[in-house]
Enzyme design. Sequence first.
Site, mmCIF file in Angstrom:
data_model
loop_
_atom_site.group_PDB
_atom_site.id
_atom_site.type_symbol
_atom_site.label_atom_id
_atom_site.label_comp_id
_atom_site.label_asym_id
_atom_site.label_seq_id
_atom_site.Cartn_x
_atom_site.Cartn_y
_atom_site.Cartn_z
ATOM 1 N N SER A 183 -5.980 -5.413 4.598
ATOM 2 C CA SER A 183 -4.972 -4.411 4.945
ATOM 3 C C SER A 183 -3.843 -5.103 5.716
ATOM 4 O O SER A 183 -3.304 -6.097 5.232
ATOM 5 C CB SER A 183 -5.624 -3.272 5.733
ATOM 6 O OG SER A 183 -4.767 -2.176 5.845
ATOM 7 N N ASP A 203 -7.120 2.520 -4.372
ATOM 8 C CA ASP A 203 -6.645 2.423 -2.987
ATOM 9 C C ASP A 203 -5.386 3.279 -2.841
ATOM 10 O O ASP A 203 -4.340 2.970 -3.407
ATOM 11 C CB ASP A 203 -6.339 0.957 -2.659
ATOM 12 C CG ASP A 203 -6.016 0.720 -1.196
ATOM 13 O OD1 ASP A 203 -5.600 1.678 -0.507
ATOM 14 O OD2 ASP A 203 -6.160 -0.426 -0.740
ATOM 15 N N HIS A 243 -9.645 1.907 -0.141
ATOM 16 C CA HIS A 243 -9.028 0.928 0.745
ATOM 17 C C HIS A 243 -10.039 0.215 1.647
ATOM 18 O O HIS A 243 -9.853 -0.952 1.982
ATOM 19 C CB HIS A 243 -7.976 1.613 1.618
ATOM 20 C CG HIS A 243 -7.211 0.676 2.488
ATOM 21 N ND1 HIS A 243 -6.365 -0.295 1.976
ATOM 22 C CD2 HIS A 243 -7.158 0.525 3.846
ATOM 23 C CE1 HIS A 243 -5.818 -0.985 2.974
ATOM 24 N NE2 HIS A 243 -6.300 -0.514 4.106
#
Length: 312
Positions: A111, A265, A293
């Site tokens: 991320s 995601d 995600h």
Amino acid sequence: MDFSGYDNHQLNKAFHLQVDDIHKIYIEDVGNPEGIPVIFLHGGPGGGINEKSRSFFHPNSFHTILFDQRGVGKSEPFLCLENNTVLDSVADIEKIREYYGFESWIVFGGSYGSTLALAYAIHHPERVRSLILRGIFLGRKADIDWLYNGGAAQFFPEEFARFKNYIPEAEQNDLVDAYYKLMLKSDISRAEACKRWSDWETAVSTLLPKEIDYAAEVTDGELSLGLMEAHYFANRMFWYEDNYLLNRADRLGKIPMHIFHGRYDINCRPVGAYELQQACPHAKLHFVEASGHSSFETAMHEALVNQMDELW
């Protein structure tokens, strides 16, 4: 694959490292001191580390270094925004490497941690043995707008309405800026705004939605996630150009790179992973099916652990 043993991480030491006149970052050292060095970069910004962060690295094979980024978790001072940018964290990573005396190491980030990993590799390519990236976030206006100004809302309209309608209608044209102003207004408005912000991000972070306790008290983790993300995103990542990372992708050409991204995601668009691979043709792109995600969904976690096992 048998994952037994991956949770058996001995904490070699935990300490604070002074990185400038203001910040002391909290560092955890786990695994085999004679193993392959790897640094784990958490997401957010503002996410912090925990024991689950160690679970990607076999403790017999890797010497794993984890740290809470500036203003987050056990780093001090908590929630401090001064001297808190991507490039400040790049400098912190290099200070940690110098502290240990590693010539080079594997850089593992997911991320926002992928953002930070790419930025570090761009500035210190000779220090990166390989890049293992998950849930690519390139920090562009389009990436931020997708999550906070309508894109992800197409998939989670009820949750986004709750996030959006907390802001007066006249200020809803820029939700990131509006939330950031609330967070800076007072401790009370900060707590309420950070809870709403964190609830929205939780809603879009997994393939199957989590049950969210909207009435719960705000946690320190939610405070840091909300404030740091709003701080970075309202200030456009503190970069002077929108496509900072991909504009410098030529500096990554000699670094082995694996890119993992959940096919579904919603938080970070899969197209970002594809665009990164197009800018770095030598990189191997892995779309992980049945994943959103989060790095801890089964398929994604297994893919990352298997990849790390191939490196030793």
